[in-house]
Design a protein around this motif. Structure first.
Motif, short mmCIF file in Angstrom:
data_model
loop_
_atom_site.label_atom_id
_atom_site.label_comp_id
_atom_site.label_asym_id
_atom_site.label_seq_id
_atom_site.Cartn_x
_atom_site.Cartn_y
_atom_site.Cartn_z
N UNK A 7 -7.43 132.52 -0.09
CA UNK A 7 -8.19 132.76 -1.30
C UNK A 7 -8.24 131.55 -2.21
N UNK A 8 -9.42 131.27 -2.75
CA UNK A 8 -9.60 130.09 -3.60
C UNK A 8 -8.73 130.13 -4.84
N UNK A 9 -8.60 131.32 -5.44
CA UNK A 9 -7.82 131.43 -6.65
C UNK A 9 -6.35 131.14 -6.42
N UNK A 10 -5.78 131.76 -5.37
CA UNK A 10 -4.37 131.53 -5.07
C UNK A 10 -4.12 130.08 -4.65
N UNK A 11 -5.10 129.50 -3.95
CA UNK A 11 -4.98 128.08 -3.58
C UNK A 11 -4.89 127.21 -4.82
N UNK A 12 -5.77 127.48 -5.79
CA UNK A 12 -5.77 126.69 -7.03
C UNK A 12 -4.47 126.87 -7.81
N UNK A 13 -3.96 128.11 -7.86
CA UNK A 13 -2.72 128.37 -8.59
C UNK A 13 -1.55 127.64 -7.94
N UNK A 14 -1.48 127.72 -6.61
CA UNK A 14 -0.39 127.04 -5.89
C UNK A 14 -0.42 125.54 -6.15
N UNK A 15 -1.63 124.97 -6.14
CA UNK A 15 -1.75 123.53 -6.41
C UNK A 15 -1.29 123.19 -7.82
N UNK A 16 -1.73 124.01 -8.77
CA UNK A 16 -1.37 123.75 -10.16
C UNK A 16 0.14 123.82 -10.37
N UNK A 17 0.78 124.69 -9.61
CA UNK A 17 2.23 124.85 -9.76
C UNK A 17 3.01 123.76 -9.02
N UNK A 18 2.31 122.99 -8.16
CA UNK A 18 2.99 121.85 -7.56
C UNK A 18 3.01 121.77 -6.04
N UNK A 19 2.35 122.70 -5.32
CA UNK A 19 2.30 122.58 -3.86
C UNK A 19 1.37 121.44 -3.48
#
Length: 536
Positions: free
Chosen positions: A329-341
């Motif tokens: 999912x695009x949203x979860x991908x963006x959140x994970x990136x923002x958190x540092x993955x």
């Protein structure tokens, strides 16, 4: 047709693998249907099919060779192509078979039978906590049947037949060992997959090819997953050097700076080279001095494989520690990136990425070492296989759902040591209360009640705890079970089938129902699961 075959060669092995792949193409949907859990991740058959597809492609395209070399090639391909827990177990079966056939041009029926026993042992060892009534119960039965037939000096077709018979006996016992299977009136899906594998091997050995034509391009994955690929060494280059006159040490010295994933195999005056490189021409130019070149094969892996990995575009210099996280999912991908993955591999329920994707991610990422967050129980074994292949380059925090993964990555500190991060991330994910809400894909028995297909179900720790035909009612009941005393925050990650308006409406209902509890809403975009929920 009964064969009195005492010796098995590479051509026989190739036919067995082709037969097994054909059998899975024919039977994988039936195997999927045996999954008793009503969530839309009944993909045991699909994972085994895709794993075996990687094997069949490698063995089919391999130059003529002995049974040992073909078995090794197939096992290597299985490990890299393994998907989900069932695919990893199948890859270990093939690894054990390859070990038993190592160095052999041909093998007697007894030797091949013993190699299959090795395979069953390896498959059993792949699971940290064996449970009776599963694929492992069937594996033990197969091993016993194989041992009896080998002891009686049977032809290999008879050994396979006895293994199938003994395996089926144990398969039919699985509902008595696992209440969930008995309630659903089915046998274990993974165990059925083992029987299909052996039956396909027998069909192939005897020349009885039944089913659709082989299709190695088959993906069976969910549309909409990311297809873009970034590889530093995109050309898989293979060739044979005959009249090989150089030293192996010199060849390694020349090739190592020119690529990765290098494999060198020597024979009587022959060298086989496999390497991933950005400059295949330069490699062939060097190889001319070693002897005469034959069977040159160059594949662009970006065209060959549908990658789901996304790399962050920043700093490409390798250094430090980073996180690989699996989400859909695009949203979860963006959140994970923002958190540092640093690296996101697209996957999850129904979309179990192969081991090869993790290996490629590590080889082509920016960090020296990585912590993997599987975020799904069916990806944990694949991550463990990556650890076996790459050793200290990777570590795993065995998260089994997305909220756990989000908590773990939030605790990640790139300036800290690996041990410090593992301790903090493991503690963070362990404290998460998480649930998921989806639609039942089949009728099932839950706590003595029949949950009808099409109903909304709430899942906690792999168990269906609530169901309703109303999404809002199911959500409220689920949060009530999850929250308990002292809950202050509920986070909702809404999936692709819900709009933002609908998600906010559900959040408003929770706010009215649970006084003093804040409800936050995030766009997840995940397929199949309208809502992922965490409670703090």
């Amino acid at each position: 047709m009964q064969l009195s075959m005492d010796v098995i060669d590479g051509k026989d092995f190739r036919r067995m693998i082709a037969g097994a792949y054909g059998a899975f193409m024919r039977e994988h949907e039936y195997i999927n249907s045996l999954n008793v859990f009503p969530v839309p991740d009944g993909d045991t058959g699909t994972n085994m099919l895709l794993t075996l597809g990687a094997v069949a492609k490698a063995v089919t395209e391999a130059p003529d060779g002995g049974i040992g070399s073909l078995a090794r090639r197939g096992a290597d391909s299985a490990i890299m192509g393994a998907r989900g827990n069932s695919g990893v177990i199948l890859s270990q079966l093939l690894r054990g078979i390859a070990r038993g056939l190592a160095g052999k041009d041909t093998a007697t029926a007894a030797e091949v039978g013993k190699a299959f026993q090795y395979g069953i042992l390896y498959a059993y060892r792949a699971v940290a906590r064996p449970v009776e009534g599963t694929i492992l119960t069937v594996a033990k039965g197969i091993a016993k049947g194989t041992r009896r037939a080998v002891r009686d000096y049977a032809a290999f077709a008879d050994i396979l037949s006895e293994a199938i018979r003994a395996g089926n006996e144990e398969l039919n016992r699985t509902p008595e060992l696992l209440p969930a299977l008995k309630a659903a009136g089915v046998v274990d899906a993974g165990g059925q997959g083992l029987i299909v594998f052996l039956s396909g091997c027998l069909e192939g050995l005897e020349g009885r090819f039944i089913g659709p034509e082989a299709d190695f391009g088959r993906t069976l994955t969910v549309p909409g997953m990311v297809a873009e690929i970034t590889i530093a060494h995109p050309y898989c280059t293979e060739f044979i050097v005959k009249r090989f006159a150089a030293s192996l040490a010199e060849v390694k010295r020349q090739l190592e700076p020119m690529g990765d994933s290098m494999v060198l195999a020597t024979g009587d005056g022959i060298l086989k080279v496999h390497i991933h490189t950005a400059h295949p021409g330069a490699i062939l130019e060097s190889a001319i001095a070693w002897g005469t070149l034959h069977s040159i094969k160059i594949d662009n892996m970006a065209d060959q494989h549908r990658q789901t990995m996304e790399l962050r575009p920043e700093n490409k210099t390798r250094s430090g520690l980073a996180v690989i996280s699996v989400v859909a999912g695009e949203g979860l991908t963006a959140i994970m990136r923002e958190l540092g993955a640093e690296i996101i591999i697209s996957g999850g329920q129904t979309m179990n990425p192969p081991v090869e994707e993790f290996v490629s991610a590590v080889h082509n990422g920016t960090a020296e070492r990585y912590i993997i967050l599987p975020n799904n129980k069916n990806i944990v074994l694949a991550a463990a296989q990556v650890k076996k292949l790459l050793g200290d380059k990777v570590a795993i925090v065995p998260t089994t759902n997305v909220p756990q993964g989000l908590a773990a990555v939030l605790a990640f500190d790139s300036s800290g040591s690996l041990d410090e991060n593992l301790a903090k991330m493991t503690a963070a994910q362990a404290g998460v209360k998480a649930a998921s809400l989806t639609t039942a894909v089949r009728d099932s028995q839950v706590n003595g009640q029949t949950v009808p297909a099409g109903a909304y179900i709430g899942v906690v720790d792999g168990r269906v705890v609530v169901w309703s035909f109303s999404l809002a009612t199911c959500l409220e009941q689920l949060v009530k079970q999850l929250a308990g005393e002292g809950a202050s925050l509920v986070s909702l990650y809404y999936g692709a089938e819900l709009s933002e308006e609908e998600a906010k409406g559900l959040a408003a209902g929770l706010t009215a129902q649970f006084a003093g509890v804040a409800v936050e809403v995030y766009a997840g975009g995940q397929p199949y699961y309208p809502l992922l929920i965490s409670v703090e």
